[in-house]
Motif scaffolding. Structure first.
Motif, PDB file in Angstrom:
ATOM      1  N   ALA A 140       2.556   2.154   5.641  1.00  0.00           N
ATOM      2  CA  ALA A 140       2.512   2.663   4.045  1.00  0.00           C
ATOM      3  C   ALA A 140       3.723   3.784   4.246  1.00  0.00           C
ATOM      4  CB  ALA A 140       1.367   3.213   3.502  1.00  0.00           C
ATOM      5  N   GLU A 191      -0.016   6.127  -2.893  1.00  0.00           N
ATOM      6  CA  GLU A 191      -0.865   5.182  -3.471  1.00  0.00           C
ATOM      7  C   GLU A 191      -0.191   3.714  -3.984  1.00  0.00           C
ATOM      8  OE1 GLU A 191      -0.557   8.166  -4.807  1.00  0.00           O
ATOM      9  OE2 GLU A 191      -2.486   9.202  -3.983  1.00  0.00           O
ATOM     10  N   ALA A 247       0.675   2.264  -0.638  1.00  0.00           N
ATOM     11  CA  ALA A 247      -0.641   1.535   0.048  1.00  0.00           C
ATOM     12  C   ALA A 247      -0.955   0.317  -0.553  1.00  0.00           C
ATOM     13  CB  ALA A 247      -1.794   2.429   0.009  1.00  0.00           C
ATOM     14  N   ALA A 248      -0.824   0.259  -1.884  1.00  0.00           N
ATOM     15  CA  ALA A 248      -0.933  -1.055  -2.711  1.00  0.00           C
ATOM     16  C   ALA A 248       0.043  -2.093  -2.073  1.00  0.00           C
ATOM     17  CB  ALA A 248      -1.083  -0.741  -3.945  1.00  0.00           C
ATOM     18  N   ALA A 258      -1.240  -3.272   1.232  1.00  0.00           N
ATOM     19  CA  ALA A 258      -2.440  -4.171   1.055  1.00  0.00           C
ATOM     20  C   ALA A 258      -2.017  -5.605   0.449  1.00  0.00           C
ATOM     21  CB  ALA A 258      -3.305  -3.585   0.057  1.00  0.00           C
ATOM     22  N   ARG A 259      -1.185  -5.743  -0.414  1.00  0.00           N
ATOM     23  CA  ARG A 259      -0.583  -6.930  -0.885  1.00  0.00           C
ATOM     24  C   ARG A 259      -0.267  -7.961   0.173  1.00  0.00           C
ATOM     25  NH1 ARG A 259       1.010  -3.950  -5.448  1.00  0.00           N
ATOM     26  NH2 ARG A 259       3.132  -3.971  -4.489  1.00  0.00           N
ATOM     27  N   ASP A 286      -0.848  -7.374   3.547  1.00  0.00           N
ATOM     28  CA  ASP A 286      -1.722  -7.119   4.711  1.00  0.00           C
ATOM     29  C   ASP A 286      -2.738  -8.535   4.854  1.00  0.00           C
ATOM     30  OD1 ASP A 286      -3.156  -6.515   6.952  1.00  0.00           O
ATOM     31  OD2 ASP A 286      -3.818  -4.744   6.208  1.00  0.00           O
ATOM     32  N   ARG A 287      -2.607  -9.535   5.502  1.00  0.00           N
ATOM     33  CA  ARG A 287      -3.587 -10.533   5.762  1.00  0.00           C
ATOM     34  C   ARG A 287      -4.713 -10.281   6.551  1.00  0.00           C
ATOM     35  NH1 ARG A 287      -0.510 -16.277   4.903  1.00  0.00           N
ATOM     36  NH2 ARG A 287       0.683 -15.724   3.093  1.00  0.00           N
ATOM     37  N   GLY A 317      -5.911  -7.176   7.281  1.00  0.00           N
ATOM     38  CA  GLY A 317      -6.754  -6.143   7.001  1.00  0.00           C
ATOM     39  C   GLY A 317      -6.596  -4.921   7.952  1.00  0.00           C
ATOM     40  N   GLY A 353      -4.398  -2.590   7.583  1.00  0.00           N
ATOM     41  CA  GLY A 353      -3.457  -1.581   6.923  1.00  0.00           C
ATOM     42  C   GLY A 353      -2.181  -1.446   7.182  1.00  0.00           C
TER      43      GLY A 353
END
Length: 66
Positions: A22, A39, A42-43, A46-47, A49-50, A52, A54
């Motif tokens: 991030a 934030e 990070a979002a 996350a979109r 990141d398969r 998980g 991070g």
């Protein structure tokens, strides 16, 4: 397919650890003249990141863009 995005990925992966964080995403957006909040960075991660963890691997990057 990952090789198509490898050059771009390496530019974003500032610490050359093979993953985009991030923090690196935030730095990229700032350089592009479109600063984002921690934030929002990070979002964005996350979109893509398969698995998980991070972080974004080249494979996740290529899958998202492809």
């Amino acid at each position: 397919m990952p090789n198509d995005y490898a050059t771009t990925f390496r530019i974003v992966d500032a610490d050359d650890d093979g993953l985009i964080s991030a923090t690196e995403m935030s730095r990229l957006m700032e350089v592009l003249g479109q600063p984002i909040t921690a934030e929002a960075a990070a979002a964005a991660i996350a979109r893509m990141d398969r698995d998980g963890d991070g972080l974004i691997s080249l494979e996740e990057f290529a899958a998202y863009l492809g």
